[in-house]
Design a protein around this motif. Structure first.
Motif, short mmCIF file in Angstrom:
data_model
loop_
_atom_site.label_atom_id
_atom_site.label_comp_id
_atom_site.label_asym_id
_atom_site.label_seq_id
_atom_site.Cartn_x
_atom_site.Cartn_y
_atom_site.Cartn_z
N GLN A 29 -8.89 -18.41 33.23
CA GLN A 29 -8.61 -19.49 32.28
C GLN A 29 -7.70 -18.97 31.16
O GLN A 29 -6.71 -19.61 30.80
CB GLN A 29 -9.93 -20.02 31.70
N ALA A 30 -8.03 -17.80 30.66
CA ALA A 30 -7.23 -17.20 29.59
C ALA A 30 -5.83 -16.82 30.11
O ALA A 30 -4.82 -17.07 29.47
CB ALA A 30 -7.94 -15.96 29.05
N GLN A 31 -5.79 -16.22 31.32
CA GLN A 31 -4.50 -15.79 31.88
C GLN A 31 -3.59 -16.97 32.19
O GLN A 31 -2.40 -16.94 31.90
CB GLN A 31 -4.75 -14.95 33.15
N PHE A 32 -4.16 -18.02 32.78
CA PHE A 32 -3.35 -19.21 33.08
C PHE A 32 -2.74 -19.76 31.79
O PHE A 32 -1.58 -20.15 31.76
CB PHE A 32 -4.23 -20.32 33.70
N SER A 33 -3.54 -19.78 30.75
CA SER A 33 -3.05 -20.31 29.48
C SER A 33 -1.88 -19.47 28.97
O SER A 33 -0.88 -20.01 28.48
CB SER A 33 -4.17 -20.33 28.44
N LYS A 34 -1.99 -18.15 29.11
CA LYS A 34 -0.90 -17.27 28.66
C LYS A 34 0.37 -17.49 29.47
O LYS A 34 1.47 -17.48 28.93
CB LYS A 34 -1.33 -15.79 28.78
N ILE A 35 0.19 -17.68 30.77
CA ILE A 35 1.36 -17.91 31.63
C ILE A 35 2.08 -19.18 31.19
O ILE A 35 3.29 -19.22 31.04
CB ILE A 35 0.92 -18.03 33.12
N LEU A 36 1.29 -20.21 30.91
CA LEU A 36 1.90 -21.47 30.49
C LEU A 36 2.59 -21.31 29.13
O LEU A 36 3.63 -21.92 28.88
CB LEU A 36 0.86 -22.59 30.44
N ASP A 37 2.03 -20.46 28.28
CA ASP A 37 2.68 -20.20 26.99
C ASP A 37 4.06 -19.59 27.18
O ASP A 37 5.03 -19.97 26.51
CB ASP A 37 1.81 -19.25 26.14
N SER A 38 4.13 -18.63 28.13
CA SER A 38 5.42 -17.99 28.40
C SER A 38 6.42 -19.03 28.90
O SER A 38 7.59 -19.02 28.50
CB SER A 38 5.29 -16.91 29.46
#
Lengths: 96, 474
Positions: A29-38
């Motif tokens: 959940q945290a990693q997906f959110s970071k990817i979307l931020d990028s």
């Protein structure tokens, strides 16, 4: 920060046939959110006149002639099957 | 129910007439072959393999689109449609999604009453077929399923119509016309028995005159044109009943059951509808370069509509005859080849012979032309029809066969007069009627002469001679 919900993580893992532990789900959940931020950073660029990119090779029409080229070792492929029955791959019952 | 109408769009999958699969060199002749003998690492989705597009498949797809008046996209791309199912070894199907190779076509169909109906084509895209699942062997239901990948990776085009169809007969006419065009263009053989043409139908109902569409159901498992018609009629009644009783039609996939003559909800498909399409990174874009497209367009044969028009204008056939002749390409081809050897006024006789011979299938043009020529003087058209199966089977020339069987028509007036005399004597009532001016009575005298001559008397001459005999007071 993009906000991916736990439900979305569950849905994506289900579509990928992955069973996640609570801990893994939290991590993704945290990693997906970071990817979307990028990706969101890229969104700030003006791409008005840039055609969508589907391939970076700069090639088109890579084609082959329609002439049969039998593989010849079909039996080897079948030998890799977890289960077989005669010339068939055997799978769990699926019926519509 | 008269105040409701159905709104139908059809999705038709057709197998392209290639020798090999869409992305690998495996043969496409796997129908009826031993399972999993037309497979390779590419079409069974082994790690590390790369698909390479079949040029012929693209050319046939482009020609199908051109034949259906579609616009070809300058550039189209392939996309992955992701889902898990045992008939799909890669867990994705290579298809086209956002940029299909063609869009915006039209197809004119002919209804039973002769009226024309135009159905617009929304899009056509290229994709690979899935494998085949077996759930039973003969009548014995299995407790597992078996997979055969011979069909997996076979090139298909999916032709999606606009929701322009309003009654089940129009759906039938559309499919018939579509099949004709695809066979004529050479893009697909459309052999329904081999599953080379398959149809899914989207149907909703609404009050006649309403603008808004109702909620649609998608019906699958329609493996004949008649199934399509039956399923649409059933589904129309089902949906109207729901709406009439105050309910709401659910958007879902339903399966047609031809034995029970009903559609059933296919619940398992519901949650799988998230295909997460994305461009396939293994494949480069497909460009419809103008010179290529022009050559393919020039290579298209005459299509059914143009051919029908030519048969009625150039050869003066009725539109019905033209319609029936063109419905089978090989018959229409044979007609045109044969006409090159005959005079224009023979067209009607040739058409009659072709259309009235039971289970007609063509022989070579020179023999066909000779047969028609013989019907002018030597044998009757009925004899020619009778002779046809043997002509086909033996490979002999029509003249030889007629001589061998002693079938030549008798035009010798002396012999014919004798038969006429005998026929008049044997049918005194008809003879008296004829003398009394009842012209219709001539039929039974002609019949009697034909019987006496074993069908060999020249009917035109017989008519003439009967009249002469009666007028002379015989």
């Amino acid at each position: 920060m993009a906000n991916i919900t736990r439900e979305e993580v569950q849905k994506i893992s289900k579509l990928a046939k992955l069973r996640l532990t609570e801990k893994e789900a939290e991590l993704y959940q945290a990693q997906f959110s970071k990817i979307l931020d990028s990706m969101a950073e890229l969104r700030q660029l003006d791409t008005e006149d840039v055609p969508p990119t589907t391939s970076v090779l700069g090639l088109s029409n890579v084609l082959r002639e329609d002439s049969p080229a039998p593989f010849g070792e079909a039996e080897d492929l079948l030998a890799n099957a977890p289960e077989r029955e005669g010339p068939y791959y055997k799978v769990r019952k699926v019926i519509e | 129910m008269a105040e409701y109408e159905m709104v139908i769009g059809l999705e038709v999958h057709c197998q392209l007439a290639t020798k090999t699969k869409l992305f690998c060199g495996c043969a496409t002749d796997g129908f009826g072959a031993v399972a999993n003998t037309r497979v390779c690492p590419v079409c069974t989705g082994q790690p590390g393999v790369l698909p390479v597009l079949n040029k012929r498949a693209v050319e046939l797809a482009f020609q199908a689109a051109l034949a259906l008046d579609c616009k070809l996209a300058d550039v189209s791309i392939f996309a992955r449609k992701n889902y898990f199912y045992p008939d799909l070894p890669k867990a994705y199907q290579i298809s086209q999604y956002e940029q299909p190779f063609s869009q915006h076509g039209r197809l004119e169909c002919r209804l039973k009453d002769g009226a024309a109906k135009v159905v617009r084509i929304h899009r056509i895209h290229l994709e690979e077929d899935a494998g085949k699942l077996l759930h039973a062997i003969g009548s014995e239901e299995l407790d597992h399923s078996l997979v055969d990948f011979n069909r997996g990776g076979t090139p298909l085009i999916e032709i999606v119509s606009e929701p322009d169809i309003r009654v089940s007969d129009e759906a039938y006419a559309y499919l018939t016309a579509l099949r004709e065009v695809l066979i004529y263009s050479g893009a697909s053989r459309c052999d329904l028995e081999k599953g080379e043409m398959r149809c899914d139908a989207n149907i909703s109902v609404r009050l006649k005159g309403a603008e808004k569409f109702g909620t649609r159901a998608e019906i699958k498992n329609l493996n004949s044109f008649k199934n399509v018609k039956d399923a649409l009629e059933y589904e129309f009644r089902r949906q109207v009943e729901i709406v009439e009783s105050g309910g709401k039609v659910v958007q879902e996939t339903r399966l047609w059951n031809a034995e029970k003559m009903a559609t059933f909800s296919m619940r398992s498909k519901e949650e799988a509808h998230d295909y997460r399409y994305f461009p396939d990174p293994d494949l480069v874009p497909l460009e419809a370069k103008p010179a290529w497209v022009a050559a393919l367009k020039a290579g298209l044969p005459e299509l059914p509509a143009a051919r029908r028009a030519r048969l009625t204008s150039e050869f003066r056939l009725s539109s019905y005859d033209a319609e029936v002749l063109t419905s089978k390409k090989e018959v229409a081809d044979s007609f045109l080849e044969t006409m090159k050897l005959l005079a224009p006024e023979d067209a009607k006789a040739l058409a009659n012979l072709m259309l009235n011979t039971a289970d007609f299938s063509p022989i070579d043009a020179p023999r066909m032309a000779e047969l028609v020529t013989l019907t002018r003087r030597v044998i009757t058209v009925n004899k020619a029809k009778e002779l046809y199966p043997e002509l086909r089977a033996s490979g002999k020339s029509p003249k030889t066969l007629v001589e061998e069987k002693g079938l030549a028509q008798v035009s010798d007036e002396g012999q014919l007069r004798e038969w006429v005399k005998a026929a008049l004597a044997a049918n005194p009532q008809a003879a008296a009627d004829l003398r009394g001016g009842k012209e219709r009575a001539i039929g039974s005298i002609v019949g009697a002469v034909m019987k006496l001559s074993k069908g060999k008397a020249n009917p035109g001459l017989v008519n003439k001679l009967i009249k002469e005999a009666v007028n002379a007071g015989a």
